[in-house]
Design a protein around this motif. Structure first.
Motif, PDB file in Angstrom:
ATOM      1  N   ALA A 103       0.827  -1.213   0.000  1.00 53.18           N
ATOM      2  CA  ALA A 103       0.000   0.000   0.000  1.00 53.18           C
ATOM      3  C   ALA A 103       0.860   1.261   0.000  1.00 53.18           C
ATOM      4  O   ALA A 103       1.918   1.310   0.635  1.00 53.18           O
ATOM      5  CB  ALA A 103      -0.926  -0.002   1.214  1.00 53.18           C
ATOM      6  N   PHE A 104       0.400   2.260  -0.730  1.00 53.04           N
ATOM      7  CA  PHE A 104       1.009   3.585  -0.849  1.00 53.04           C
ATOM      8  C   PHE A 104       2.287   3.572  -1.690  1.00 53.04           C
ATOM      9  O   PHE A 104       3.078   4.504  -1.632  1.00 53.04           O
ATOM     10  CB  PHE A 104       1.271   4.208   0.528  1.00 53.04           C
ATOM     11  CG  PHE A 104       0.072   4.145   1.432  1.00 53.04           C
ATOM     12  CD1 PHE A 104      -1.178   4.558   0.985  1.00 53.04           C
ATOM     13  CD2 PHE A 104       0.170   3.638   2.731  1.00 53.04           C
ATOM     14  CE1 PHE A 104      -2.295   4.484   1.806  1.00 53.04           C
ATOM     15  CE2 PHE A 104      -0.943   3.553   3.556  1.00 53.04           C
ATOM     16  CZ  PHE A 104      -2.186   3.978   3.094  1.00 53.04           C
ATOM     17  N   SER A 105       2.474   2.506  -2.453  1.00 51.55           N
ATOM     18  CA  SER A 105       3.524   2.502  -3.477  1.00 51.55           C
ATOM     19  C   SER A 105       2.973   3.181  -4.727  1.00 51.55           C
ATOM     20  O   SER A 105       1.763   3.352  -4.874  1.00 51.55           O
ATOM     21  CB  SER A 105       3.952   1.072  -3.795  1.00 51.55           C
ATOM     22  OG  SER A 105       4.512   0.438  -2.662  1.00 51.55           O
ATOM     23  N   ALA A 106       3.858   3.545  -5.635  1.00 49.40           N
ATOM     24  CA  ALA A 106       3.414   4.231  -6.854  1.00 49.40           C
ATOM     25  C   ALA A 106       4.399   3.985  -7.988  1.00 49.40           C
ATOM     26  O   ALA A 106       5.602   3.818  -7.771  1.00 49.40           O
ATOM     27  CB  ALA A 106       3.272   5.726  -6.603  1.00 49.40           C
ATOM     28  N   VAL A 107       3.869   3.971  -9.211  1.00 50.17           N
ATOM     29  CA  VAL A 107       4.670   3.842 -10.429  1.00 50.17           C
ATOM     30  C   VAL A 107       4.450   5.105 -11.256  1.00 50.17           C
ATOM     31  O   VAL A 107       3.305   5.473 -11.545  1.00 50.17           O
ATOM     32  CB  VAL A 107       4.260   2.603 -11.247  1.00 50.17           C
ATOM     33  CG1 VAL A 107       5.069   2.531 -12.532  1.00 50.17           C
ATOM     34  CG2 VAL A 107       4.447   1.344 -10.427  1.00 50.17           C
ATOM     35  N   VAL A 108       5.526   5.770 -11.625  1.00 51.06           N
ATOM     36  CA  VAL A 108       5.436   7.045 -12.337  1.00 51.06           C
ATOM     37  C   VAL A 108       6.206   6.961 -13.652  1.00 51.06           C
ATOM     38  O   VAL A 108       7.316   6.413 -13.701  1.00 51.06           O
ATOM     39  CB  VAL A 108       5.997   8.204 -11.480  1.00 51.06           C
ATOM     40  CG1 VAL A 108       5.980   9.511 -12.270  1.00 51.06           C
ATOM     41  CG2 VAL A 108       5.181   8.346 -10.196  1.00 51.06           C
ATOM     42  N   PHE A 194      16.509   7.867  -1.663  1.00 56.37           N
ATOM     43  CA  PHE A 194      17.731   7.426  -2.342  1.00 56.37           C
ATOM     44  C   PHE A 194      18.595   6.472  -1.532  1.00 56.37           C
ATOM     45  O   PHE A 194      19.513   5.859  -2.080  1.00 56.37           O
ATOM     46  CB  PHE A 194      18.568   8.652  -2.741  1.00 56.37           C
ATOM     47  CG  PHE A 194      17.823   9.617  -3.614  1.00 56.37           C
ATOM     48  CD1 PHE A 194      17.600   9.338  -4.945  1.00 56.37           C
ATOM     49  CD2 PHE A 194      17.327  10.804  -3.094  1.00 56.37           C
ATOM     50  CE1 PHE A 194      16.902  10.236  -5.755  1.00 56.37           C
ATOM     51  CE2 PHE A 194      16.636  11.703  -3.891  1.00 56.37           C
ATOM     52  CZ  PHE A 194      16.418  11.419  -5.225  1.00 56.37           C
ATOM     53  N   GLY A 195      18.341   6.354  -0.244  1.00 59.25           N
ATOM     54  CA  GLY A 195      19.128   5.451   0.580  1.00 59.25           C
ATOM     55  C   GLY A 195      20.495   6.005   0.919  1.00 59.25           C
ATOM     56  O   GLY A 195      20.866   7.122   0.546  1.00 59.25           O
ATOM     57  N   ILE A 196      21.269   5.172   1.609  1.00 62.37           N
ATOM     58  CA  ILE A 196      22.640   5.525   1.997  1.00 62.37           C
ATOM     59  C   ILE A 196      23.545   4.337   1.719  1.00 62.37           C
ATOM     60  O   ILE A 196      23.246   3.208   2.129  1.00 62.37           O
ATOM     61  CB  ILE A 196      22.725   5.909   3.484  1.00 62.37           C
ATOM     62  CG1 ILE A 196      22.089   7.280   3.720  1.00 62.37           C
ATOM     63  CG2 ILE A 196      24.185   5.936   3.953  1.00 62.37           C
ATOM     64  CD1 ILE A 196      22.170   7.762   5.154  1.00 62.37           C
ATOM     65  N   GLY A 209      17.223   2.766  -0.816  1.00 62.72           N
ATOM     66  CA  GLY A 209      16.215   3.790  -1.034  1.00 62.72           C
ATOM     67  C   GLY A 209      14.921   3.187  -1.558  1.00 62.72           C
ATOM     68  O   GLY A 209      14.892   2.064  -2.069  1.00 62.72           O
ATOM     69  N   ARG A 210      13.856   3.928  -1.474  1.00 63.56           N
ATOM     70  CA  ARG A 210      12.555   3.445  -1.928  1.00 63.56           C
ATOM     71  C   ARG A 210      12.319   3.688  -3.414  1.00 63.56           C
ATOM     72  O   ARG A 210      11.398   3.119  -3.990  1.00 63.56           O
ATOM     73  CB  ARG A 210      11.447   4.120  -1.107  1.00 63.56           C
ATOM     74  CG  ARG A 210      11.530   3.793   0.379  1.00 63.56           C
ATOM     75  CD  ARG A 210      10.368   4.394   1.159  1.00 63.56           C
ATOM     76  NE  ARG A 210      10.531   4.156   2.597  1.00 63.56           N
ATOM     77  CZ  ARG A 210       9.646   4.503   3.528  1.00 63.56           C
ATOM     78  NH1 ARG A 210       8.522   5.115   3.164  1.00 63.56           N
ATOM     79  NH2 ARG A 210       9.879   4.264   4.796  1.00 63.56           N
ATOM     80  N   LEU A 211      13.134   4.524  -4.039  1.00 61.45           N
ATOM     81  CA  LEU A 211      12.991   4.789  -5.464  1.00 61.45           C
ATOM     82  C   LEU A 211      13.796   3.786  -6.280  1.00 61.45           C
ATOM     83  O   LEU A 211      14.953   3.483  -5.962  1.00 61.45           O
ATOM     84  CB  LEU A 211      13.473   6.200  -5.799  1.00 61.45           C
ATOM     85  CG  LEU A 211      12.541   7.359  -5.461  1.00 61.45           C
ATOM     86  CD1 LEU A 211      13.220   8.680  -5.781  1.00 61.45           C
ATOM     87  CD2 LEU A 211      11.220   7.249  -6.215  1.00 61.45           C
ATOM     88  N   PHE A 271       8.661   2.173  -3.877  1.00 64.81           N
ATOM     89  CA  PHE A 271       8.289   0.982  -3.116  1.00 64.81           C
ATOM     90  C   PHE A 271       8.144   1.356  -1.650  1.00 64.81           C
ATOM     91  O   PHE A 271       9.131   1.696  -0.995  1.00 64.81           O
ATOM     92  CB  PHE A 271       9.356  -0.102  -3.295  1.00 64.81           C
ATOM     93  CG  PHE A 271       9.027  -1.394  -2.602  1.00 64.81           C
ATOM     94  CD1 PHE A 271       8.310  -2.382  -3.259  1.00 64.81           C
ATOM     95  CD2 PHE A 271       9.431  -1.631  -1.295  1.00 64.81           C
ATOM     96  CE1 PHE A 271       8.003  -3.581  -2.628  1.00 64.81           C
ATOM     97  CE2 PHE A 271       9.124  -2.813  -0.650  1.00 64.81           C
ATOM     98  CZ  PHE A 271       8.399  -3.793  -1.312  1.00 64.81           C
ATOM     99  N   ASN A 272       6.924   1.332  -1.172  1.00 68.31           N
ATOM    100  CA  ASN A 272       6.664   1.696   0.219  1.00 68.31           C
ATOM    101  C   ASN A 272       6.685   0.432   1.078  1.00 68.31           C
ATOM    102  O   ASN A 272       5.816  -0.436   0.938  1.00 68.31           O
ATOM    103  CB  ASN A 272       5.296   2.383   0.339  1.00 68.31           C
ATOM    104  CG  ASN A 272       5.084   2.980   1.718  1.00 68.31           C
ATOM    105  OD1 ASN A 272       5.920   3.741   2.192  1.00 68.31           O
ATOM    106  ND2 ASN A 272       3.973   2.652   2.346  1.00 68.31           N
ATOM    107  N   PRO A 273       7.661   0.274   1.959  1.00 66.68           N
ATOM    108  CA  PRO A 273       7.776  -0.955   2.760  1.00 66.68           C
ATOM    109  C   PRO A 273       6.668  -1.060   3.804  1.00 66.68           C
ATOM    110  O   PRO A 273       6.660  -0.327   4.798  1.00 66.68           O
ATOM    111  CB  PRO A 273       9.153  -0.826   3.417  1.00 66.68           C
ATOM    112  CG  PRO A 273       9.406   0.640   3.477  1.00 66.68           C
ATOM    113  CD  PRO A 273       8.734   1.235   2.279  1.00 66.68           C
ATOM    114  N   ALA A 274       5.720  -1.945   3.568  1.00 74.04           N
ATOM    115  CA  ALA A 274       4.568  -2.075   4.466  1.00 74.04           C
ATOM    116  C   ALA A 274       5.016  -2.424   5.875  1.00 74.04           C
ATOM    117  O   ALA A 274       5.849  -3.308   6.082  1.00 74.04           O
ATOM    118  CB  ALA A 274       3.617  -3.147   3.935  1.00 74.04           C
TER     119      ALA A 274
END
Length: 354
Positions: A103-108, A194-196, A209-211, A271-274
């Protein structure tokens, strides 16, 4: 195919007759390297290749230009690449199935028009030209790698949401990696997006990162000649040491061989980690909207690829499409078109709609 061309004895490809014209420009470029021992031996072959394939000769006959290269004058031609082969091979990213994401993930998908030639750098150790554009090594189609897209996106975000301190004060001198880590540690949205990547897990753990980005494929190539030398009022080198010889570049072309604008698209998914920390709807919506807002503000202003601050890789947004899951107001895909489409999508996601 390129290896076969390098090995075959094909006299026709080296001629200026009808037989040579039947070969693709990429096949000819590969064949021109045959028998070359020293890079300087390519000079004459480069000139012949440019005359035959990459220039509009403006009324000069091909054979006449080949016999006397000084007569070869004209603009750069746009050379088509094998985009259909890329599609057949499945190298372009398949559409992401939004239904399997949390939930709350998205593809753009962001579509744009290329306004000026785009420069990238390939890792081919021996090419006909010293500055080749990055291409798929099997099909010869130019692309902007996913890692490059991520770097350009991160740069846009940092410009859109700067740190309270000047960039040079965030880390050691000439150490952009440490500055980037400090920036993302202090900006939680940037860290989530973007993460680390940490080289010292004892000091700081790496975090994905989530992107997630896809490569950007382009359909046409052209050749550019840049002259870096400075001249005095008489047109002679001024002795500044900047250079006196023209530099040849292979670039992504902004128009097709028929003069139509080249269009391309950038795809990414969030990608939203549930169940993870900061995975609620408000956080995800804020992340995506801020990211899109930064791209909408800075990519059209700065461009993409190398030497973009010199005017290369300029783009104009064409459309923006978002497919999301878990949002009550985004059960159907959202799409905007026009030069302000990216910004409008960012605002739509940020504000929502009851």
């Amino acid at each position: 195919m390129n290896f076969e061309l390098l090995a075959e004895e094909r006299v026709a490809i080296e001629s200026a007759g009808i037989a040579a014209a039947q070969w693709s420009w990429q096949a000819h470029a590969a064949y021109q390297r045959r028998g070359i021992v020293k890079p300087e031996d390519l000079t004459g072959r480069r000139s012949a290749f440019l005359i035959r394939h990459a220039m509009d000769l403006q009324g000069v006959e091909l054979q006449e230009a080949l016999d006397d290269p000084k007569k070869a004058r004209g603009g750069a031609r746009s050379l088509p690449c094998a985009m259909r082969e890329i599609d057949r091979a499945g190298l372009r990213a398949a559409p992401v199935d939004i239904s399997v994401l949390p939930a709350f993930s998205a593809v753009v998908t962001l579509r744009f028009q290329l306004l000026t030639p785009l420069l990238t750098r390939d890792d081919d150790p021996f090419y006909l030209f010293d500055n080749p554009v990055r291409k798929d090594h099997v099909y010869g189609v130019p692309f902007l790698a996913a890692a490059s897209v991520k770097g350009l996106a991160a740069d846009a975000f940092q410009r859109g949401f700067p740190h309270r301190l000047p960039w040079k004060e965030l880390g050691k001198k000439s150490d952009d990696q440490s500055r980037t880590m400090r920036y993302r540690q202090d900006n939680q949205i940037a860290k989530r997006l973007f993460g680390i990547a940490s080289d010292d897990p004892q000091e700081l753990a790496s975090e994905a990162g989530r992107l997630h980005f896809s490569p950007v494929w382009f359909s046409h190539v052209q050749y550019l000649v840049m002259n870096p030398s400075r001249t005095d009022k008489d047109g002679k080198p001024d002795g500044s040491g900047i250079g006196t010889q023209p530099i040849q570049f292979e670039a992504v072309a902004p128009v097709t061989e028929k003069g139509k604008p080249v269009q391309a698209e950038i795809g990414f998914f969030y990608f939203n980690p549930a169940g993870a920390r900061d995975s609620d709807e408000t956080t995800a919506r804020t992340d995506i909207a801020c990211f899109l807002g930064a791209l909408a503000a800075w990519w059209p202003a700065l461009g993409l690829g190398a030497k973009r601050l010199s005017g290369y890789g300029a783009i104009a947004p064409l459309s923006a499409n978002c497919r999301a899951t878990g949002y009550a107001d985004m059960q159907q895909p959202i799409e905007f078109s026009g030069v302000d489409s990216w910004r409008r999508l960012a605002e739509r996601i940020a504000k929502g709609r009851a």
